[in-house]
Scaffold this motif. Structure first.
Motif, PDB file in Angstrom:
ATOM      1  N   TYR A 501       0.831  -1.200   0.000  1.00 32.25           N
ATOM      2  CA  TYR A 501       0.000   0.000   0.000  1.00 32.25           C
ATOM      3  C   TYR A 501       0.869   1.256   0.000  1.00 32.25           C
ATOM      4  O   TYR A 501       1.929   1.298   0.644  1.00 32.25           O
ATOM      5  CB  TYR A 501      -0.887   0.028   1.249  1.00 32.25           C
ATOM      6  N   PRO A 502       0.414   2.299  -0.681  1.00 33.08           N
ATOM      7  CA  PRO A 502       1.103   3.590  -0.572  1.00 33.08           C
ATOM      8  C   PRO A 502       0.888   4.173   0.827  1.00 33.08           C
ATOM      9  O   PRO A 502      -0.025   3.764   1.554  1.00 33.08           O
ATOM     10  CB  PRO A 502       0.431   4.435  -1.651  1.00 33.08           C
ATOM     11  N   ASN A 534      -9.364   5.136   1.189  1.00 34.50           N
ATOM     12  CA  ASN A 534      -9.086   5.091  -0.246  1.00 34.50           C
ATOM     13  C   ASN A 534      -7.728   4.477  -0.562  1.00 34.50           C
ATOM     14  O   ASN A 534      -7.108   4.791  -1.578  1.00 34.50           O
ATOM     15  CB  ASN A 534      -9.213   6.494  -0.839  1.00 34.50           C
ATOM     16  N   GLY A 535      -7.274   3.605   0.339  1.00 37.50           N
ATOM     17  CA  GLY A 535      -6.160   2.739  -0.002  1.00 37.50           C
ATOM     18  C   GLY A 535      -4.800   3.123   0.523  1.00 37.50           C
ATOM     19  O   GLY A 535      -3.796   2.508   0.137  1.00 37.50           O
ATOM     20  N   TYR A 536      -4.716   4.101   1.429  1.00 40.00           N
ATOM     21  CA  TYR A 536      -3.420   4.522   1.955  1.00 40.00           C
ATOM     22  C   TYR A 536      -3.230   4.038   3.393  1.00 40.00           C
ATOM     23  O   TYR A 536      -4.180   4.005   4.184  1.00 40.00           O
ATOM     24  CB  TYR A 536      -3.299   6.045   1.957  1.00 40.00           C
ATOM     25  N   ILE A 537      -2.002   3.686   3.728  1.00 38.18           N
ATOM     26  CA  ILE A 537      -1.597   3.589   5.124  1.00 38.18           C
ATOM     27  C   ILE A 537      -1.277   5.013   5.571  1.00 38.18           C
ATOM     28  O   ILE A 537      -0.480   5.706   4.936  1.00 38.18           O
ATOM     29  CB  ILE A 537      -0.369   2.675   5.292  1.00 38.18           C
ATOM     30  N   VAL A 538      -1.917   5.456   6.637  1.00 43.71           N
ATOM     31  CA  VAL A 538      -1.738   6.827   7.117  1.00 43.71           C
ATOM     32  C   VAL A 538      -1.018   6.772   8.464  1.00 43.71           C
ATOM     33  O   VAL A 538      -1.436   6.048   9.373  1.00 43.71           O
ATOM     34  CB  VAL A 538      -3.086   7.561   7.244  1.00 43.71           C
ATOM     35  N   PHE A 539       0.040   7.548   8.588  1.00 48.50           N
ATOM     36  CA  PHE A 539       0.907   7.461   9.767  1.00 48.50           C
ATOM     37  C   PHE A 539       1.164   8.854  10.329  1.00 48.50           C
ATOM     38  O   PHE A 539       1.422   9.804   9.592  1.00 48.50           O
ATOM     39  CB  PHE A 539       2.240   6.818   9.382  1.00 48.50           C
ATOM     40  N   TYR A 581       4.157  -4.802   3.877  1.00 50.13           N
ATOM     41  CA  TYR A 581       2.984  -4.350   3.130  1.00 50.13           C
ATOM     42  C   TYR A 581       3.045  -2.861   2.790  1.00 50.13           C
ATOM     43  O   TYR A 581       2.083  -2.300   2.267  1.00 50.13           O
ATOM     44  CB  TYR A 581       1.701  -4.676   3.889  1.00 50.13           C
ATOM     45  N   VAL A 582       4.161  -2.207   3.094  1.00 46.79           N
ATOM     46  CA  VAL A 582       4.345  -0.798   2.727  1.00 46.79           C
ATOM     47  C   VAL A 582       5.059  -0.718   1.383  1.00 46.79           C
ATOM     48  O   VAL A 582       6.120  -1.324   1.188  1.00 46.79           O
ATOM     49  CB  VAL A 582       5.142  -0.038   3.802  1.00 46.79           C
ATOM     50  N   LEU A 720      -2.344  10.875  -8.014  1.00 42.80           N
ATOM     51  CA  LEU A 720      -1.635  11.020  -9.282  1.00 42.80           C
ATOM     52  C   LEU A 720      -0.223  10.442  -9.212  1.00 42.80           C
ATOM     53  O   LEU A 720       0.236   9.776 -10.149  1.00 42.80           O
ATOM     54  CB  LEU A 720      -1.577  12.511  -9.658  1.00 42.80           C
ATOM     55  N   HIS A 721       0.439  10.681  -8.075  1.00 49.28           N
ATOM     56  CA  HIS A 721       1.857  10.330  -8.005  1.00 49.28           C
ATOM     57  C   HIS A 721       2.159   9.048  -7.231  1.00 49.28           C
ATOM     58  O   HIS A 721       3.256   8.493  -7.379  1.00 49.28           O
ATOM     59  CB  HIS A 721       2.640  11.489  -7.386  1.00 49.28           C
ATOM     60  N   LEU A 722       1.226   8.583  -6.411  1.00 47.67           N
ATOM     61  CA  LEU A 722       1.538   7.447  -5.547  1.00 47.67           C
ATOM     62  C   LEU A 722       0.766   6.176  -5.870  1.00 47.67           C
ATOM     63  O   LEU A 722       1.142   5.101  -5.389  1.00 47.67           O
ATOM     64  CB  LEU A 722       1.287   7.814  -4.075  1.00 47.67           C
ATOM     65  N   LYS A 723      -0.302   6.296  -6.632  1.00 52.43           N
ATOM     66  CA  LYS A 723      -1.080   5.101  -6.952  1.00 52.43           C
ATOM     67  C   LYS A 723      -0.685   4.586  -8.326  1.00 52.43           C
ATOM     68  O   LYS A 723      -0.647   5.336  -9.301  1.00 52.43           O
ATOM     69  CB  LYS A 723      -2.583   5.405  -6.898  1.00 52.43           C
TER      70      LYS A 723
END
Length: 724
Positions: A501-502, A534-539, A581-582, A720-723
């Motif tokens: 995941y991004p 929406n599909g991100y790991i948020v930290f 998974y990152v 745009l840039h990470l997926k």
């Protein structure tokens, strides 16, 4: 400290109709999905009972200990409406709901403010008689209205000057300054640092008005272009940049009986900070924290209120880094010769008991707790109450301290963030708290036997409506090898450890802010939730320099802003990179203000980590920032040229790597647009591409509906840039 606390909230995610947040709900979601609560709760004066509004906001309820805290209606909005109409027949006042800001004068009378078409009124309502009377009234368009203690007089601002109006409508002009840059009575003094939120203070007997007089006529004007006319205009603000000329502030006293003004003799140099302003209960003296411009030496001075003469310095406080007074003195209700003073000079912000001659009577600090909110005293004045940060800043709890002995007792126990208060008898605690797994709980605790009576247990407001991601608390150790760091990680919906995941790292990192606490959702913001859905790991990680962890946790940043903070952030980032998974090739970072500075710093100084970044309202060079905040942490550019050079990003634009979107408000009076414009110019010279977006009408923060536009832009930039 608990090393890991996991909340699994996906068990109900298959329920019919559940969905993700919409982009609009990143802004309006906190109101839409707020856990159920009670509004306007207050202890009834001199009674073991508390009041609150009902769920319709139309009625005031009371809950009494003798009735086992069962709710009973005592006043309706209709009761108030009728009583107000009878008391004020000459004005039209329409109540849409019961006033949420009210106070108990005694066990039978409440006080509240209302506005009519002609005037603003303070009303006293007698519950037994169902009658209202006007305690005071003033024209309803007064700026910075400050009522005297008896409500008989009100001071207010007319432009840059002070006037007073009494209950007969008689006006008295207090100041008559006409020089551009001289402002009286404003709370916009020292740029609201040092806890300053008032510009005028009435003496206890209402005869004397103490006020700030700010002279910023010598401070450089800074232009803010205005785009609302065919030919753009310029709005000038006074903006004292680090190392440049600062404002000169004095404290004045106006005597309403003689009509004369006197000035407190706070002395030289003129560029100093006058803080924690407090009246003596006797009306004879004023206490002022006089802080030098270097912000490393504080004197608590005593002044004669009749002559303005300096009486004595009660005590001094100095530091090799900075001293930061935040709270005025609090006098004991049963002893006008003693007061409480707050400082973190011994490591953690605590209460200290002094007498009015400056003698330290007792340190009332307790372990490593950090006082965050003083709550007041019991009815006898023998015990004081405060809320404090505990568990390495993760929690907030209510404490009771016996003033004579210093014995301290923690009154709330369940892990989480508590907002609690004590009845006047001292026997009952009204406790409202949340934690990662508890949206909101309200209870009354009987200190005798520690028995709790539940008032409200809120359910998860997202159940059946919105899918929630998994949230974990994490704990790391700072590179110093000994300091715990708190962090939060939020996983995508339907998380699968076998996928990659991004990442979006969200950070702030500066002082007086804390992003990770053991409250509902762990402090997770709704935009963070949106990105996780929406599909991100948020930290998010709270680095050294952030709030609620004590003196040493904060002071490590002195003269080198961003360095220790980045080192701590890298601990969390390296942890993320170690996870299978990152997607380490698609990591992004987002921060605003100080977080924008941190984002830009990481994109230039550690430029091999993040593929995309968004920096909002970023500080790019501390020499462009204002004196009061900037010099506290960095000293002046003349005193610390190496630190300013090291922390500046203008000379590091050639190191920029990856995609960077800078967002700025064109009307920003805090981090002026020059920061980002100069950085963009440096990028052009260095041949580095950078994306830039301006919000023409906004100041430091983009608010309202435009905030939805901003979050949509940020989300799409990362997509745009990470997926892939």
């Amino acid at each position: 400290m608990r090393k890991l606390l996991i909340l699994f909230l996906l068990s109900s995610s298959v329920a019919y109709g559940q969905r993700k947040l919409t982009i609009d709900e990143t802004v309006f979601g906190p109101g839409k999905f707020a856990p159920k609560t009670i509004t306007g709760s207050k202890w009834v004066k001199n009674s073991d009972a508390f009041s609150s509004l009902d769920s319709t906001y139309q009625n005031l309820l009371i809950r009494e200990a003798k009735s086992n805290w069962q709710a009973k209606q005592i006043i309706s909005k209709a009761d108030l409406q009728s009583a107000i109409a009878a008391a004020i027949p000459s004005d039209k006042i329409e109540l849409r709901r019961f006033p949420t800001s009210y106070d108990w004068i005694d066990a039978n009378t409440i006080s509240f403010d209302v506005s009519g078409e002609k005037k603003a009124y303070n009303i006293h309502y007698d519950l037994s008689k169902k009658q209202a009377k006007v305690a005071s009234s003033v024209p309803n368009d007064l700026e910075s209205a400050t009522a005297s203690n008896s409500q008989s007089k009100t001071a207010y601002l007319n432009g840059n000057n002070i006037e007073i109006i009494d209950q007969n409508g008689t006006k008295v002009i207090v100041t008559k300054d006409t020089v551009d840059g001289i402002v009286n009575g404003t709370d916009k003094v020292h740029r609201n640092e040092f806890g300053i939120d008032k510009g005028m203070w009435w003496s206890p007997n209402d005869k004397l008005l103490l006020y700030y007089r700010k002279d910023e006529s010598m401070v450089t004007k800074y232009p803010l272009p205005q785009w609302d006319t065919r030919v753009a205009t310029v709005k000038d603000i006074r903006y004292p940049m680090a190392g440049m000329k600062s404002e000169e502030v004095t404290l004045q006293i106006f005597n309403t009986e003689t009509g004369k003004n006197i000035q407190l003799q706070t002395g030289e140099p003129k560029e100093q900070y006058l803080t924690i302003v407090t009246w003596d209960p006797s009306n004879e003296f004023v206490y002022v924290g006089v802080l030098n411009r270097g912000q490393d030496h504080l004197k608590l001075n005593k002044y004669n209120a009749q002559t303005g003469a300096f009486v004595k310095t009660l005590f001094e406080e100095s530091s090799t880094t900075w001293v930061e007074p935040q709270q005025p003195l609090v006098f004991l209700p049963n002893n006008p010769k003693q007061f409480l003073y707050q400082t973190d000079k011994d490591g953690f912000n605590a209460l200290y008991l002094y007498d009015t001659e400056g003698k330290l009577i007792r340190n009332l600090g307790y372990k490593d707790v950090v006082v965050t909110n003083f709550q007041g005293f019991d009815s006898k004045g023998n015990k004081a109450y405060y809320v404090a940060a505990t568990n390495n800043g993760m929690e907030r709890h209510l404490f009771e301290v016996d003033i004579k002995s210093g014995k301290t007792t923690q009154l709330t126990e369940t892990n989480g963030v508590h907002n609690a208060s004590v009845s006047s008898s001292g026997q009952y605690v009204l406790d409202q708290y949340s934690n990662l797994s508890t949206p909101n709980k309200i209870q009354v605790i009987n200190k005798k036997g520690n028995k709790a009576s539940s008032i409200l247990q809120a359910s998860n407001p997202f159940d059946g409506k919105v899918d929630l991601p998994n949230i974990e608390f994490k704990s790391f150790t700072s590179p110093d090898g000994q300091t715990p760091l708190n962090a939060r990680i939020t996983y995508p919906l339907n998380f699968d450890q076998n996928k990659k995941y991004p990442v979006m790292v969200y950070l702030y990192g500066g002082s007086h802010a804390q992003l990770v606490t053991d409250r509902w959702l762990g402090g997770l913001g709704y935009f963070d939730m949106y990105m996780a859905q929406n599909g991100y790991i948020v930290f998010t990680l709270d680095n050294r320099g952030s709030d609620a962890r004590g003196r040493d946790f904060t002071r490590v940043t002195h003269r080198n802003l961003g360095e220790a903070e980045m080192a701590d952030q890298l601990v969390g980032i390296n942890y993320l990179k170690s996870l299978p998974y990152v997607d380490t090739e698609n990591m992004g970072i987002f921060g605003w203000s100080y977080g924008g500075f941190m984002t830009s710093s990481l994109m230039t100084k550690h430029n091999d980590i993040f593929k995309a970044a968004v920096a909002g309202g970023p500080v790019m060079d501390w020499k462009y920032y204002e004196i009061m905040y900037g010099e506290r942490y960095m000293d002046t550019p003349q005193e610390n040229p190496e630190g300013y050079e090291k922390t500046s990003l203008l000379n590091k634009s050639d190191k920029l790597n990856g995609h960077l979107l800078i967002i700025h408000g064109a009307q920003d009076p805090v981090v002026v647009q020059q920061h980002s414009m100069d950085f963009v110019q440096k990028c052009i010279v260095a041949g580095k591409q950078v994306d830039y977006f301006l919000y023409p009408t906004h100041e430091h923060n983009v608010m309202g509906k435009d905030r939805i536009h901003m979050y949509d832009k940020i989300a799409k930039y990362f997509d745009l840039h990470l997926k892939k």
